[in-house]
Design a protein around this motif. Structure first.
Motif, PDB file in Angstrom:
ATOM      1  N   ALA A  72       0.846  -1.152  -0.066  1.00  0.00           N
ATOM      2  CA  ALA A  72      -0.054  -0.097   0.103  1.00  0.00           C
ATOM      3  C   ALA A  72       0.817   1.201   0.028  1.00  0.00           C
ATOM      4  O   ALA A  72       1.708   1.186   0.672  1.00  0.00           O
ATOM      5  CB  ALA A  72      -0.916  -0.313   1.141  1.00  0.00           C
ATOM      6  N   LYS A  75       1.835   3.663   3.298  1.00  0.00           N
ATOM      7  CA  LYS A  75       1.708   2.603   4.488  1.00  0.00           C
ATOM      8  C   LYS A  75       2.947   2.078   4.876  1.00  0.00           C
ATOM      9  O   LYS A  75       3.778   1.922   4.451  1.00  0.00           O
ATOM     10  CB  LYS A  75       0.637   1.736   4.324  1.00  0.00           C
ATOM     11  CG  LYS A  75      -0.605   2.338   3.806  1.00  0.00           C
ATOM     12  CD  LYS A  75      -1.229   3.198   5.124  1.00  0.00           C
ATOM     13  CE  LYS A  75      -2.537   3.667   4.597  1.00  0.00           C
ATOM     14  NZ  LYS A  75      -3.198   4.857   5.576  1.00  0.00           N
ATOM     15  N   ARG A  80      -0.725  -4.197   2.851  1.00  0.00           N
ATOM     16  CA  ARG A  80      -1.045  -4.472   1.459  1.00  0.00           C
ATOM     17  C   ARG A  80      -2.247  -3.883   1.005  1.00  0.00           C
ATOM     18  O   ARG A  80      -3.489  -3.847   1.822  1.00  0.00           O
ATOM     19  CB  ARG A  80      -0.959  -6.048   1.082  1.00  0.00           C
ATOM     20  CG  ARG A  80       0.022  -6.880   1.721  1.00  0.00           C
ATOM     21  CD  ARG A  80       1.318  -6.777   1.098  1.00  0.00           C
ATOM     22  NE  ARG A  80       1.258  -7.497  -0.129  1.00  0.00           N
ATOM     23  CZ  ARG A  80       2.144  -7.412  -1.156  1.00  0.00           C
ATOM     24  NH1 ARG A  80       3.142  -6.615  -1.057  1.00  0.00           N
ATOM     25  NH2 ARG A  80       2.024  -8.030  -2.349  1.00  0.00           N
ATOM     26  N   VAL A  81      -2.722  -3.580  -0.240  1.00  0.00           N
ATOM     27  CA  VAL A  81      -3.914  -3.403  -0.874  1.00  0.00           C
ATOM     28  C   VAL A  81      -4.223  -4.321  -1.891  1.00  0.00           C
ATOM     29  O   VAL A  81      -3.305  -4.796  -2.625  1.00  0.00           O
ATOM     30  CB  VAL A  81      -3.808  -1.606  -1.285  1.00  0.00           C
ATOM     31  CG1 VAL A  81      -2.766  -1.728  -2.328  1.00  0.00           C
ATOM     32  CG2 VAL A  81      -5.274  -1.424  -1.901  1.00  0.00           C
ATOM     33  N   SER A 115       1.123   4.352  -7.902  1.00  0.00           N
ATOM     34  CA  SER A 115       1.108   3.454  -6.738  1.00  0.00           C
ATOM     35  C   SER A 115       1.596   2.156  -7.028  1.00  0.00           C
ATOM     36  O   SER A 115       1.470   1.572  -8.172  1.00  0.00           O
ATOM     37  CB  SER A 115      -0.229   3.499  -5.781  1.00  0.00           C
ATOM     38  OG  SER A 115      -1.084   2.852  -6.552  1.00  0.00           O
ATOM     39  N   SER A 117       0.158  -0.624  -6.550  1.00  0.00           N
ATOM     40  CA  SER A 117      -0.908  -1.530  -6.894  1.00  0.00           C
ATOM     41  C   SER A 117      -1.408  -0.936  -8.469  1.00  0.00           C
ATOM     42  O   SER A 117      -1.624  -2.057  -9.182  1.00  0.00           O
ATOM     43  CB  SER A 117      -2.227  -1.506  -5.767  1.00  0.00           C
ATOM     44  OG  SER A 117      -2.640  -0.417  -5.821  1.00  0.00           O
TER      45      SER A 117
END
Length: 132
Positions: A72, A75, A80-81, A115, A117
């Motif tokens: 993430a 963070k 994790r995202v 990002s 992700s």
């Protein structure tokens, strides 16, 4: 390990992916957001896209692209995202609203602006030959 679950809308135009940047952030991400308690994936995505971009998604057009997981952004390590991504048709012109400061139509050449992700999803879309 902590996991943040989010939903995301994959809007592609001219082989570019619609990405957004929130106020106070430097990296772009894929538009969408978190579910409210008791909310379905579809209802949450429809609500989030309307709030963030003033676009109305057609519920019947939504189709699952896949789930993607990465560190993430912003963070601590290990947070994790997980993005559950959907393709779908939108009505209206995407316009930044709510926490969105900027939007951009990006290609895989812009992965350094994303990002973790979003970069992972971008790489997958490139592998599928959906974006440049």
């Amino acid at each position: 390990m902590t996991q943040i679950d989010k939903l995301a809308w994959l809007a592609i135009r001219d082989r570019r992916l619609l990405c957004v940047r929130s106020h106070g952030k430097t990296l772009f991400y894929i538009p969408g957001g978190k579910r409210d308690p008791g909310e379905s994936d579809q209802a949450a995505l429809l609500r989030e896209i309307t709030e963030e971009l003033t676009v109305r998604l057609a519920p019947a057009s939504l189709r699952l692209a896949g789930d993607f997981e990465a560190q993430a952004d912003g963070k601590q390590a290990g947070v994790r995202v997980r993005l559950r991504c959907f393709f779908g048709e939108g009505e209206g012109t995407p316009t930044p609203a709510a926490e969105i400061a900027e939007l951009a139509w990006l290609t895989s050449q812009d992965s350094h602006r994303l990002s973790p992700s979003a970069a992972l999803v971008m790489a997958w879309l490139r592998q599928q030959d959906l974006i440049d």
